[in-house]
Design a protein around this motif. Structure first.
Motif, PDB file in Angstrom:
ATOM      1  N   LEU A 160       0.852  -1.187   0.000  1.00 26.80           N
ATOM      2  CA  LEU A 160       0.000   0.000   0.000  1.00 26.80           C
ATOM      3  C   LEU A 160       0.889   1.239   0.000  1.00 26.80           C
ATOM      4  O   LEU A 160       1.754   1.378   0.857  1.00 26.80           O
ATOM      5  CB  LEU A 160      -0.913   0.004   1.224  1.00 26.80           C
ATOM      6  CG  LEU A 160      -1.731  -1.273   1.472  1.00 26.80           C
ATOM      7  CD1 LEU A 160      -2.632  -1.091   2.688  1.00 26.80           C
ATOM      8  CD2 LEU A 160      -2.552  -1.658   0.253  1.00 26.80           C
ATOM      9  N   SER A 161       0.671   2.122  -0.946  1.00 32.47           N
ATOM     10  CA  SER A 161       1.519   3.308  -1.058  1.00 32.47           C
ATOM     11  C   SER A 161       0.834   4.586  -0.589  1.00 32.47           C
ATOM     12  O   SER A 161       1.482   5.475  -0.053  1.00 32.47           O
ATOM     13  CB  SER A 161       1.980   3.485  -2.512  1.00 32.47           C
ATOM     14  OG  SER A 161       0.862   3.636  -3.373  1.00 32.47           O
ATOM     15  N   ARG A 162      -0.489   4.683  -0.766  1.00 36.91           N
ATOM     16  CA  ARG A 162      -1.175   5.946  -0.489  1.00 36.91           C
ATOM     17  C   ARG A 162      -1.344   6.205   1.009  1.00 36.91           C
ATOM     18  O   ARG A 162      -1.063   7.303   1.488  1.00 36.91           O
ATOM     19  CB  ARG A 162      -2.538   5.974  -1.175  1.00 36.91           C
ATOM     20  CG  ARG A 162      -2.497   5.720  -2.675  1.00 36.91           C
ATOM     21  CD  ARG A 162      -1.776   6.798  -3.437  1.00 36.91           C
ATOM     22  NE  ARG A 162      -1.868   6.602  -4.876  1.00 36.91           N
ATOM     23  CZ  ARG A 162      -2.785   7.134  -5.659  1.00 36.91           C
ATOM     24  NH1 ARG A 162      -3.709   7.928  -5.146  1.00 36.91           N
ATOM     25  NH2 ARG A 162      -2.792   6.892  -6.953  1.00 36.91           N
ATOM     26  N   GLY A 265       8.323  -1.654  -1.307  1.00 37.96           N
ATOM     27  CA  GLY A 265       7.626  -0.383  -1.373  1.00 37.96           C
ATOM     28  C   GLY A 265       8.206   0.697  -0.495  1.00 37.96           C
ATOM     29  O   GLY A 265       8.171   1.882  -0.838  1.00 37.96           O
ATOM     30  N   TYR A 266       8.783   0.304   0.654  1.00 41.09           N
ATOM     31  CA  TYR A 266       9.227   1.289   1.636  1.00 41.09           C
ATOM     32  C   TYR A 266      10.740   1.326   1.795  1.00 41.09           C
ATOM     33  O   TYR A 266      11.261   1.869   2.767  1.00 41.09           O
ATOM     34  CB  TYR A 266       8.543   1.014   2.989  1.00 41.09           C
ATOM     35  CG  TYR A 266       7.068   0.732   2.846  1.00 41.09           C
ATOM     36  CD1 TYR A 266       6.254   1.470   1.979  1.00 41.09           C
ATOM     37  CD2 TYR A 266       6.464  -0.302   3.559  1.00 41.09           C
ATOM     38  CE1 TYR A 266       4.906   1.206   1.835  1.00 41.09           C
ATOM     39  CE2 TYR A 266       5.112  -0.580   3.424  1.00 41.09           C
ATOM     40  CZ  TYR A 266       4.336   0.172   2.546  1.00 41.09           C
ATOM     41  OH  TYR A 266       2.997  -0.107   2.398  1.00 41.09           O
ATOM     42  N   LYS A 315       9.071  -0.576  -8.484  1.00 38.24           N
ATOM     43  CA  LYS A 315       8.289  -0.195  -7.310  1.00 38.24           C
ATOM     44  C   LYS A 315       6.832   0.075  -7.689  1.00 38.24           C
ATOM     45  O   LYS A 315       5.908  -0.339  -6.981  1.00 38.24           O
ATOM     46  CB  LYS A 315       8.905   1.038  -6.644  1.00 38.24           C
ATOM     47  CG  LYS A 315      10.245   0.771  -5.987  1.00 38.24           C
ATOM     48  CD  LYS A 315      10.695   1.938  -5.134  1.00 38.24           C
ATOM     49  CE  LYS A 315       9.761   2.152  -3.967  1.00 38.24           C
ATOM     50  NZ  LYS A 315      10.258   3.143  -3.005  1.00 38.24           N
ATOM     51  N   GLU A 316       6.630   0.749  -8.802  1.00 35.40           N
ATOM     52  CA  GLU A 316       5.264   1.045  -9.236  1.00 35.40           C
ATOM     53  C   GLU A 316       4.505  -0.237  -9.571  1.00 35.40           C
ATOM     54  O   GLU A 316       3.301  -0.330  -9.322  1.00 35.40           O
ATOM     55  CB  GLU A 316       5.296   1.964 -10.450  1.00 35.40           C
ATOM     56  CG  GLU A 316       5.766   3.377 -10.135  1.00 35.40           C
ATOM     57  CD  GLU A 316       5.845   4.245 -11.376  1.00 35.40           C
ATOM     58  OE1 GLU A 316       5.738   3.689 -12.501  1.00 35.40           O
ATOM     59  OE2 GLU A 316       6.009   5.476 -11.231  1.00 35.40           O
ATOM     60  N   LYS A 317       5.189  -1.202 -10.126  1.00 30.41           N
ATOM     61  CA  LYS A 317       4.555  -2.451 -10.557  1.00 30.41           C
ATOM     62  C   LYS A 317       3.893  -3.189  -9.400  1.00 30.41           C
ATOM     63  O   LYS A 317       2.809  -3.766  -9.563  1.00 30.41           O
ATOM     64  CB  LYS A 317       5.607  -3.348 -11.219  1.00 30.41           C
ATOM     65  CG  LYS A 317       5.103  -4.701 -11.681  1.00 30.41           C
ATOM     66  CD  LYS A 317       6.216  -5.449 -12.390  1.00 30.41           C
ATOM     67  CE  LYS A 317       5.773  -6.820 -12.859  1.00 30.41           C
ATOM     68  NZ  LYS A 317       6.835  -7.520 -13.625  1.00 30.41           N
ATOM     69  N   TYR A 318       4.518  -3.175  -8.215  1.00 29.63           N
ATOM     70  CA  TYR A 318       4.018  -3.978  -7.101  1.00 29.63           C
ATOM     71  C   TYR A 318       3.192  -3.182  -6.093  1.00 29.63           C
ATOM     72  O   TYR A 318       2.829  -3.705  -5.036  1.00 29.63           O
ATOM     73  CB  TYR A 318       5.191  -4.692  -6.423  1.00 29.63           C
ATOM     74  CG  TYR A 318       5.832  -5.692  -7.357  1.00 29.63           C
ATOM     75  CD1 TYR A 318       5.208  -6.910  -7.635  1.00 29.63           C
ATOM     76  CD2 TYR A 318       7.026  -5.408  -8.010  1.00 29.63           C
ATOM     77  CE1 TYR A 318       5.768  -7.816  -8.518  1.00 29.63           C
ATOM     78  CE2 TYR A 318       7.595  -6.303  -8.908  1.00 29.63           C
ATOM     79  CZ  TYR A 318       6.959  -7.509  -9.151  1.00 29.63           C
ATOM     80  OH  TYR A 318       7.504  -8.404 -10.040  1.00 29.63           O
TER      81      TYR A 318
END
Length: 342
Positions: A160-162, A265-266, A315-318
Protein backbone atom coordinates in the motif's frame (compact mmCIF):
# COMPACT_ATOMS: atom_id res chain seq x y z
CA UNK A 1 -16.61 15.03 -13.96
CA UNK A 2 -15.89 11.36 -14.61
CA UNK A 3 -17.86 8.95 -12.43
CA UNK A 4 -15.76 6.91 -10.04
CA UNK A 5 -15.30 3.23 -10.84
CA UNK A 6 -17.39 1.14 -8.44
CA UNK A 7 -15.79 -2.00 -7.01
CA UNK A 8 -17.56 -4.53 -4.84
CA UNK A 9 -14.91 -5.77 -2.45
CA UNK A 10 -14.57 -8.55 0.11
CA UNK A 11 -11.56 -9.77 2.10
CA UNK A 12 -10.61 -11.18 5.51
CA UNK A 13 -11.01 -8.66 8.31
CA UNK A 14 -8.10 -10.14 10.28
CA UNK A 15 -5.66 -7.48 11.50
CA UNK A 16 -7.77 -4.79 9.82
CA UNK A 17 -6.48 -5.84 6.40
CA UNK A 18 -9.77 -5.36 4.54
CA UNK A 19 -10.13 -1.85 6.01
CA UNK A 20 -6.58 -0.92 4.97
CA UNK A 21 -7.13 -2.11 1.39
CA UNK A 22 -10.52 -0.38 1.20
CA UNK A 23 -8.97 2.87 2.45
CA UNK A 24 -6.15 2.63 -0.08
CA UNK A 25 -8.56 2.03 -2.97
CA UNK A 26 -10.76 4.90 -1.80
CA UNK A 27 -7.77 7.27 -1.75
CA UNK A 28 -6.99 6.12 -5.29
CA UNK A 29 -10.46 7.33 -6.33
CA UNK A 30 -12.49 4.12 -6.47
CA UNK A 31 -15.99 3.83 -5.01
CA UNK A 32 -15.60 0.74 -2.81
CA UNK A 33 -18.62 -1.27 -1.68
CA UNK A 34 -17.11 -3.35 1.11
CA UNK A 35 -18.90 -6.61 1.97
CA UNK A 36 -16.22 -7.90 4.36
CA UNK A 37 -18.00 -6.97 7.59
CA UNK A 38 -21.37 -8.27 6.42
CA UNK A 39 -19.78 -11.63 5.68
CA UNK A 40 -18.45 -11.83 9.24
CA UNK A 41 -21.59 -10.61 10.99
CA UNK A 42 -23.74 -13.73 11.38
CA UNK A 43 -26.66 -13.87 13.76
CA UNK A 44 -29.36 -16.49 14.00
CA UNK A 45 -32.47 -15.05 12.33
CA UNK A 46 -34.70 -16.19 15.21
CA UNK A 47 -34.75 -18.29 18.36
CA UNK A 48 -36.29 -21.31 16.62
CA UNK A 49 -33.33 -21.55 14.24
CA UNK A 50 -30.96 -21.47 17.20
CA UNK A 51 -32.92 -24.25 18.90
CA UNK A 52 -32.94 -26.27 15.67
CA UNK A 53 -29.15 -25.99 15.51
CA UNK A 54 -28.85 -27.29 19.07
CA UNK A 55 -31.18 -30.20 18.21
CA UNK A 56 -29.29 -31.11 15.02
CA UNK A 57 -25.93 -30.94 16.75
CA UNK A 58 -26.94 -32.77 19.93
CA UNK A 59 -29.39 -35.43 18.75
CA UNK A 60 -28.68 -35.86 15.04
CA UNK A 61 -24.92 -35.32 15.23
CA UNK A 62 -25.33 -32.88 12.35
CA UNK A 63 -22.46 -30.48 12.93
CA UNK A 64 -22.91 -28.84 9.53
CA UNK A 65 -26.37 -27.48 10.24
CA UNK A 66 -25.07 -24.15 11.55
CA UNK A 67 -22.80 -23.64 8.52
CA UNK A 68 -25.79 -24.28 6.24
CA UNK A 69 -27.88 -21.72 8.12
CA UNK A 70 -24.98 -19.27 8.11
CA UNK A 71 -24.53 -19.67 4.36
CA UNK A 72 -28.21 -18.99 3.72
CA UNK A 73 -28.41 -15.96 6.04
CA UNK A 74 -25.13 -14.37 4.96
CA UNK A 75 -25.93 -14.90 1.27
CA UNK A 76 -29.26 -13.12 1.73
CA UNK A 77 -27.59 -10.26 3.62
CA UNK A 78 -24.87 -9.84 1.00
CA UNK A 79 -27.38 -9.79 -1.86
CA UNK A 80 -29.55 -7.31 0.01
CA UNK A 81 -26.56 -4.98 0.34
CA UNK A 82 -25.70 -5.31 -3.36
CA UNK A 83 -29.24 -4.38 -4.37
CA UNK A 84 -28.75 -0.96 -2.77
CA UNK A 85 -26.22 -0.06 -5.48
CA UNK A 86 -26.61 0.47 -9.21
CA UNK A 87 -24.26 0.17 -12.19
CA UNK A 88 -21.59 -1.98 -10.55
CA UNK A 89 -19.20 -3.43 -13.11
CA UNK A 90 -16.36 -4.85 -11.03
CA UNK A 91 -15.97 -7.14 -8.04
CA UNK A 92 -12.84 -8.31 -6.23
CA UNK A 93 -12.83 -10.98 -3.52
CA UNK A 94 -9.68 -11.91 -1.64
CA UNK A 95 -9.92 -15.37 -0.02
CA UNK A 96 -13.39 -15.87 -1.56
CA UNK A 97 -13.67 -19.27 0.14
CA UNK A 98 -14.46 -17.37 3.34
CA UNK A 99 -17.72 -16.27 1.72
CA UNK A 100 -20.69 -18.58 1.04
CA UNK A 101 -20.39 -20.39 -2.29
CA UNK A 102 -24.10 -19.86 -2.89
CA UNK A 103 -23.51 -16.11 -2.90
CA UNK A 104 -21.19 -16.34 -5.90
CA UNK A 105 -23.56 -18.71 -7.69
CA UNK A 106 -26.24 -16.04 -7.35
CA UNK A 107 -24.33 -12.87 -8.28
CA UNK A 108 -21.82 -13.74 -11.00
CA UNK A 109 -24.14 -12.39 -13.71
CA UNK A 110 -24.39 -9.01 -11.95
CA UNK A 111 -20.84 -7.99 -12.86
CA UNK A 112 -19.00 -7.52 -16.13
CA UNK A 113 -15.92 -8.79 -14.30
CA UNK A 114 -15.66 -10.64 -10.99
CA UNK A 115 -12.16 -11.53 -9.82
CA UNK A 116 -10.93 -13.83 -7.07
CA UNK A 117 -7.52 -13.76 -5.41
CA UNK A 118 -6.21 -16.48 -3.12
CA UNK A 119 -3.36 -15.12 -1.02
CA UNK A 120 -2.75 -18.43 0.71
CA UNK A 121 -1.67 -21.88 -0.47
CA UNK A 122 -4.49 -23.84 -2.09
CA UNK A 123 -3.21 -26.96 -0.39
CA UNK A 124 -4.10 -25.34 2.95
CA UNK A 125 -7.63 -24.43 1.86
CA UNK A 126 -8.61 -26.85 -0.93
CA UNK A 127 -12.32 -25.88 -0.79
CA UNK A 128 -11.40 -22.77 -2.75
CA UNK A 129 -11.22 -24.96 -5.87
CA UNK A 130 -15.05 -25.12 -5.87
CA UNK A 131 -15.19 -21.32 -6.23
CA UNK A 132 -13.04 -20.91 -9.34
CA UNK A 133 -15.83 -21.49 -11.94
CA UNK A 134 -17.78 -18.50 -10.60
CA UNK A 135 -15.06 -15.96 -11.41
CA UNK A 136 -14.02 -14.42 -14.69
CA UNK A 137 -10.41 -14.50 -13.51
CA UNK A 138 -8.94 -16.28 -10.52
CA UNK A 139 -5.46 -15.39 -9.27
CA UNK A 140 -3.12 -17.22 -6.89
CA UNK A 141 0.08 -15.98 -5.22
CA UNK A 142 1.90 -19.30 -4.96
CA UNK A 143 3.68 -20.57 -8.12
CA UNK A 144 3.13 -24.15 -6.96
CA UNK A 145 -0.64 -23.68 -7.28
CA UNK A 146 -0.39 -22.95 -11.00
CA UNK A 147 -0.08 -26.70 -11.56
CA UNK A 148 -3.40 -27.43 -9.86
CA UNK A 149 -5.88 -25.86 -12.29
CA UNK A 150 -5.66 -24.53 -15.85
CA UNK A 151 -8.19 -21.79 -15.06
CA UNK A 152 -6.04 -19.85 -12.62
CA UNK A 153 -3.45 -17.13 -13.13
CA UNK A 154 -0.38 -16.23 -11.10
CA UNK A 155 -0.10 -12.84 -9.40
CA UNK A 156 1.97 -11.62 -6.45
CA UNK A 157 0.83 -9.77 -3.35
CA UNK A 158 1.26 -5.98 -3.24
CA UNK A 159 2.03 -3.08 -0.95
CA UNK A 160 0.00 0.00 0.00
CA UNK A 161 1.52 3.31 -1.06
CA UNK A 162 -1.17 5.95 -0.49
CA UNK A 163 -2.07 5.45 3.19
CA UNK A 164 1.62 5.22 4.11
CA UNK A 165 2.08 8.90 3.28
CA UNK A 166 -0.50 9.67 5.99
CA UNK A 167 1.19 7.63 8.71
CA UNK A 168 3.72 8.87 11.23
CA UNK A 169 6.90 6.93 11.88
CA UNK A 170 9.66 7.62 14.38
CA UNK A 171 13.26 6.67 13.68
CA UNK A 172 14.52 4.19 11.12
CA UNK A 173 16.57 1.61 12.96
CA UNK A 174 16.35 -1.96 14.14
CA UNK A 175 14.63 -5.12 12.96
CA UNK A 176 10.88 -5.75 12.96
CA UNK A 177 8.97 -9.02 12.91
CA UNK A 178 5.35 -9.81 13.76
CA UNK A 179 3.80 -13.25 13.37
CA UNK A 180 0.88 -15.27 14.55
CA UNK A 181 2.17 -18.23 16.55
CA UNK A 182 2.91 -21.07 14.14
CA UNK A 183 5.07 -23.99 15.19
CA UNK A 184 7.09 -24.15 11.97
CA UNK A 185 8.01 -20.47 12.28
CA UNK A 186 9.30 -20.44 15.85
CA UNK A 187 12.64 -22.17 15.26
CA UNK A 188 13.89 -19.96 12.38
CA UNK A 189 12.54 -16.84 14.12
CA UNK A 190 14.48 -17.77 17.25
CA UNK A 191 17.67 -18.40 15.25
CA UNK A 192 17.42 -15.05 13.49
CA UNK A 193 16.57 -13.27 16.73
CA UNK A 194 19.57 -14.68 18.60
CA UNK A 195 21.95 -13.88 15.74
CA UNK A 196 20.78 -10.26 15.52
CA UNK A 197 20.90 -9.89 19.32
CA UNK A 198 24.54 -11.03 19.28
CA UNK A 199 25.46 -8.03 17.10
CA UNK A 200 23.34 -5.60 19.13
CA UNK A 201 20.76 -4.79 16.46
CA UNK A 202 17.64 -3.34 18.16
CA UNK A 203 14.76 -5.81 17.86
CA UNK A 204 10.99 -5.54 17.79
CA UNK A 205 9.89 -9.18 17.49
CA UNK A 206 6.21 -9.80 18.29
CA UNK A 207 4.31 -13.09 18.49
CA UNK A 208 0.50 -12.96 18.45
CA UNK A 209 -1.58 -15.68 20.10
CA UNK A 210 -4.57 -16.12 22.39
CA UNK A 211 -3.29 -19.50 23.57
CA UNK A 212 -1.69 -19.32 27.03
CA UNK A 213 0.72 -22.17 26.32
CA UNK A 214 1.91 -20.54 23.11
CA UNK A 215 2.29 -17.18 24.83
CA UNK A 216 4.33 -18.83 27.61
CA UNK A 217 6.61 -20.59 25.12
CA UNK A 218 7.19 -17.41 23.12
CA UNK A 219 7.95 -15.41 26.28
CA UNK A 220 10.45 -18.02 27.42
CA UNK A 221 12.23 -17.63 24.07
CA UNK A 222 12.45 -13.88 24.64
CA UNK A 223 9.74 -12.71 22.24
CA UNK A 224 7.37 -9.87 22.95
CA UNK A 225 3.84 -11.28 22.86
CA UNK A 226 0.34 -9.95 22.34
CA UNK A 227 -3.11 -11.48 22.65
CA UNK A 228 -4.64 -8.57 20.75
CA UNK A 229 -4.52 -8.25 16.98
CA UNK A 230 -2.45 -5.34 15.72
CA UNK A 231 -4.23 -3.48 12.94
CA UNK A 232 -2.48 -3.40 9.61
CA UNK A 233 -2.01 0.35 9.84
CA UNK A 234 -0.34 -0.09 13.25
CA UNK A 235 1.81 -2.79 11.63
CA UNK A 236 2.83 -0.32 8.92
CA UNK A 237 3.96 2.18 11.56
CA UNK A 238 6.30 -0.51 12.92
CA UNK A 239 7.54 -1.25 9.40
CA UNK A 240 8.21 2.39 8.58
CA UNK A 241 10.15 2.95 11.80
CA UNK A 242 12.43 -0.05 11.14
CA UNK A 243 15.37 -0.46 8.80
CA UNK A 244 15.27 -4.27 8.59
CA UNK A 245 12.20 -6.50 8.13
CA UNK A 246 12.06 -10.20 8.98
CA UNK A 247 9.98 -12.65 6.93
CA UNK A 248 9.58 -16.32 7.89
CA UNK A 249 7.50 -18.31 5.43
CA UNK A 250 5.01 -21.07 6.14
CA UNK A 251 6.80 -24.23 5.05
CA UNK A 252 3.88 -25.54 2.99
CA UNK A 253 3.92 -22.61 0.53
CA UNK A 254 6.39 -20.76 -1.65
CA UNK A 255 4.44 -17.59 -2.51
CA UNK A 256 5.85 -14.29 -1.29
CA UNK A 257 4.34 -12.70 1.81
CA UNK A 258 3.28 -9.07 2.22
CA UNK A 259 6.42 -8.41 4.24
CA UNK A 260 8.51 -8.87 1.11
CA UNK A 261 6.45 -6.30 -0.79
CA UNK A 262 6.60 -3.89 2.12
CA UNK A 263 10.39 -4.09 1.87
CA UNK A 264 10.11 -3.19 -1.83
CA UNK A 265 7.63 -0.38 -1.37
CA UNK A 266 9.23 1.29 1.64
CA UNK A 267 12.92 0.72 0.80
CA UNK A 268 13.64 -1.64 3.70
CA UNK A 269 16.25 -4.34 3.97
CA UNK A 270 14.86 -7.84 4.41
CA UNK A 271 15.88 -11.16 5.90
CA UNK A 272 13.64 -13.96 4.63
CA UNK A 273 13.57 -17.73 4.86
CA UNK A 274 11.80 -17.89 1.48
CA UNK A 275 14.51 -18.91 -0.99
CA UNK A 276 12.08 -18.53 -3.92
CA UNK A 277 12.42 -14.75 -3.66
CA UNK A 278 15.61 -15.16 -5.71
CA UNK A 279 13.43 -16.00 -8.74
CA UNK A 280 11.82 -12.53 -8.86
CA UNK A 281 13.05 -9.49 -10.78
CA UNK A 282 13.40 -7.31 -7.69
CA UNK A 283 15.73 -9.69 -5.86
CA UNK A 284 18.99 -7.98 -4.96
CA UNK A 285 21.32 -9.73 -2.47
CA UNK A 286 22.37 -6.31 -1.28
CA UNK A 287 18.78 -5.68 -0.08
CA UNK A 288 17.49 -9.18 0.63
CA UNK A 289 19.30 -11.79 2.70
CA UNK A 290 17.95 -15.32 2.23
CA UNK A 291 18.38 -16.90 5.64
CA UNK A 292 20.64 -19.94 5.78
CA UNK A 293 22.04 -19.70 9.31
CA UNK A 294 24.54 -17.01 8.32
CA UNK A 295 27.11 -15.95 10.86
CA UNK A 296 26.65 -12.87 13.01
CA UNK A 297 29.36 -11.07 11.04
CA UNK A 298 27.67 -11.83 7.71
CA UNK A 299 24.40 -10.45 9.09
CA UNK A 300 26.16 -7.37 10.42
CA UNK A 301 27.80 -6.69 7.05
CA UNK A 302 24.41 -7.03 5.35
CA UNK A 303 22.75 -4.75 7.89
CA UNK A 304 25.38 -2.03 7.61
CA UNK A 305 25.61 -1.95 3.82
CA UNK A 306 23.42 0.76 2.24
CA UNK A 307 20.08 -0.11 0.67
CA UNK A 308 20.26 -0.15 -3.11
CA UNK A 309 17.16 1.62 -4.53
CA UNK A 310 15.05 -0.33 -7.02
CA UNK A 311 14.06 1.08 -10.42
CA UNK A 312 10.97 3.30 -10.28
CA UNK A 313 8.98 1.04 -12.60
CA UNK A 314 9.62 -2.00 -10.38
CA UNK A 315 8.29 -0.19 -7.31
CA UNK A 316 5.26 1.04 -9.24
CA UNK A 317 4.55 -2.45 -10.56
CA UNK A 318 4.02 -3.98 -7.10
CA UNK A 319 1.96 -1.15 -5.58
CA UNK A 320 -1.78 -1.71 -5.13
CA UNK A 321 -2.35 1.12 -7.64
CA UNK A 322 -0.99 -1.08 -10.43
CA UNK A 323 -2.17 -4.38 -8.93
CA UNK A 324 -5.85 -3.43 -8.99
CA UNK A 325 -5.59 -2.22 -12.60
CA UNK A 326 -3.89 -5.47 -13.58
CA UNK A 327 -6.40 -7.86 -12.02
CA UNK A 328 -9.43 -5.87 -13.22
CA UNK A 329 -7.81 -4.95 -16.57
CA UNK A 330 -8.41 -1.22 -16.10
CA UNK A 331 -6.47 1.18 -18.31
CA UNK A 332 -2.68 0.93 -18.55
CA UNK A 333 -0.77 -1.30 -16.16
CA UNK A 334 2.40 -3.30 -15.67
CA UNK A 335 1.58 -7.04 -16.04
CA UNK A 336 2.39 -9.07 -12.93
CA UNK A 337 3.50 -12.69 -13.25
CA UNK A 338 4.88 -15.47 -11.09
CA UNK A 339 8.10 -17.33 -11.92
CA UNK A 340 7.72 -20.72 -13.54
CA UNK A 341 8.21 -23.76 -11.33
CA UNK A 342 10.10 -26.87 -12.38
Amino acid sequence: MQERVKIVFGAPEDFGFSDAIKNELTIQGYHVIDLSRINNNFKYPNISTRINNLFHKTFLNDKKYKSKVRSKVITANLIEELEKHQNINYALFIRPDLFPLDFFKSVKSKFSKIVGYHWDGMNRYPDVMDYIPYFNDFFVFDPLDLKSNINIVGCTNFYLSRIVSRLNSVGNTGAFSINSYQKDKIKPLTEIKRTLESISIPLNFIIYSKNKREIKEANELGFETSSFMTTYQENLNHVLSSSLLIDVQIQSQSGLSFRIFESIGYDKKLITTNKDVANYEFYDPNNILIWNNQSAQECLAFYRSPYRPLPKEVKEKYALDNWIKFVLKLGNFYPITLPKTV
